[in-house]
Motif scaffolding. Structure first.
Motif, short mmCIF file in Angstrom:
data_model
loop_
_atom_site.label_atom_id
_atom_site.label_comp_id
_atom_site.label_asym_id
_atom_site.label_seq_id
_atom_site.Cartn_x
_atom_site.Cartn_y
_atom_site.Cartn_z
N GLY A 121 0.83 -1.20 0.00
CA GLY A 121 0.00 0.00 0.00
C GLY A 121 0.86 1.24 0.00
N GLY A 122 0.55 2.17 -0.89
CA GLY A 122 1.27 3.44 -0.96
C GLY A 122 0.47 4.55 -0.34
N ASN A 123 -0.01 5.46 -1.19
CA ASN A 123 -0.87 6.56 -0.75
C ASN A 123 -0.37 7.22 0.53
OD1 ASN A 123 -2.82 6.00 -2.89
ND2 ASN A 123 -3.34 4.18 -1.69
N PRO A 124 0.84 7.75 0.54
CA PRO A 124 1.40 8.29 1.79
C PRO A 124 0.62 9.47 2.35
CG PRO A 124 2.77 8.88 -0.10
CD PRO A 124 1.76 7.91 -0.59
N GLN A 125 0.59 9.52 3.66
CA GLN A 125 0.02 10.64 4.39
C GLN A 125 1.03 11.05 5.46
OE1 GLN A 125 -2.75 12.24 3.77
NE2 GLN A 125 -3.72 10.86 2.29
N ALA A 126 1.29 12.33 5.56
CA ALA A 126 2.25 12.85 6.53
C ALA A 126 3.60 12.14 6.38
CB ALA A 126 1.72 12.70 7.96
N GLU A 167 1.15 3.44 3.53
CA GLU A 167 0.38 2.38 4.20
C GLU A 167 1.28 1.21 4.55
OE1 GLU A 167 -2.72 1.43 1.43
OE2 GLU A 167 -3.42 3.50 1.32
N ALA A 168 2.15 0.83 3.62
CA ALA A 168 3.04 -0.32 3.86
C ALA A 168 3.95 -0.07 5.05
CB ALA A 168 3.87 -0.61 2.60
N ALA A 178 1.99 0.96 -4.30
CA ALA A 178 0.67 0.70 -4.88
C ALA A 178 -0.34 1.76 -4.45
CB ALA A 178 0.18 -0.68 -4.47
N ASP A 179 -1.13 2.22 -5.44
CA ASP A 179 -2.17 3.19 -5.14
C ASP A 179 -3.56 2.66 -5.46
OD1 ASP A 179 -2.02 3.15 -7.87
OD2 ASP A 179 -1.59 5.29 -8.13
#
Length: 203
Positions: free
Chosen positions: A98-103, A107-108, A131-132
């Motif tokens: 999982g990608g979709n980084p926050q701050a 996710e990974a 991955a998005d």
């Protein structure tokens, strides 16, 4: 050593269902059943994790983080199910995708940090932080499997996401031999920390 390792695996596996693994009590001791557990029912459920070897990876699919980079409850539930599967298959590597980084956190990476805190050895964890989408989860995981000579996976995700995930992984050419979801397992007693487990020193 084999006997000790075997006992550790059994104890760790039992721990995921909420049973306390302890030394035998002295004769005549007044034993009480562990609270909040129906062990017979746990053994009888068809939703127990499977036992797999080192050629099968446990793949936990990500779920969107909060804007602050913390995990939402659904992702924690997926990780609890993944932890249960990891304990029952102690030789299987664990892929967190999982990608979709926050701050600044993917996710990974958030999932890997949770697993490390739960007692999983870092050498078992493979991070896929790019991955998005579910399709990208499958495609990127397939590439990692090929690089490492792994032949199959057990998918861990939410119940309402499993059919789509299975389809994406099949389209990516990944052999899915099993799956586990927190919705079906319903193991709220899976602990947040199981202690270190895995093959110990041979000496």
């Amino acid at each position: 050593m084999v006997r000790t390792w075997g006992k550790r695996v059994v104890c760790a596996a039992i721990a995921t269902t909420g049973v306390v693994c302890a030394m035998a009590a002295p004769a005549g001791a007044d034993l009480a059943a562990p609270p909040g557990l129906d062990f017979a029912r746990a053994l009888g459920t068809p939703n127990l994790p499977g036992i797999y070897g080192p050629d099968t990876a446990v793949v936990v699919l990500g779920y969107g983080l909060t804007p602050e980079g913390t995990m939402r409850e659904e992702l924690v539930r997926r990780l609890r199910a993944g932890l249960a599967q990891a304990v029952f298959a102690p030789l299987s590597p664990i892929i967190v995708t999982g990608g979709n980084p926050q701050a600044g956190l993917s996710e990974a990476d958030a999932m890997a940090d949770w697993l490390l805190a739960a007692g999983i050895d870092e050498s078992r964890i493979i991070r896929e932080p790019e991955a998005d989408s579910t399709v990208a989860n499958a495609r990127n995981t397939a590439a990692m499997l090929a690089e490492r000579g792994l032949h199959s996976v057990v998918l861990v995700t939410s119940e309402d996401h499993m059919a789509r995930a299975r389809g994406a992984f099949a389209d990516a050419g990944v052999h899915v031999v099993g799956d586990l979801t927190p919705d079906r397992a319903q193991w709220d007693s899976v602990p947040l920390h199981i202690g270190r487990f895995g093959p110990g020193p041979t000496a």
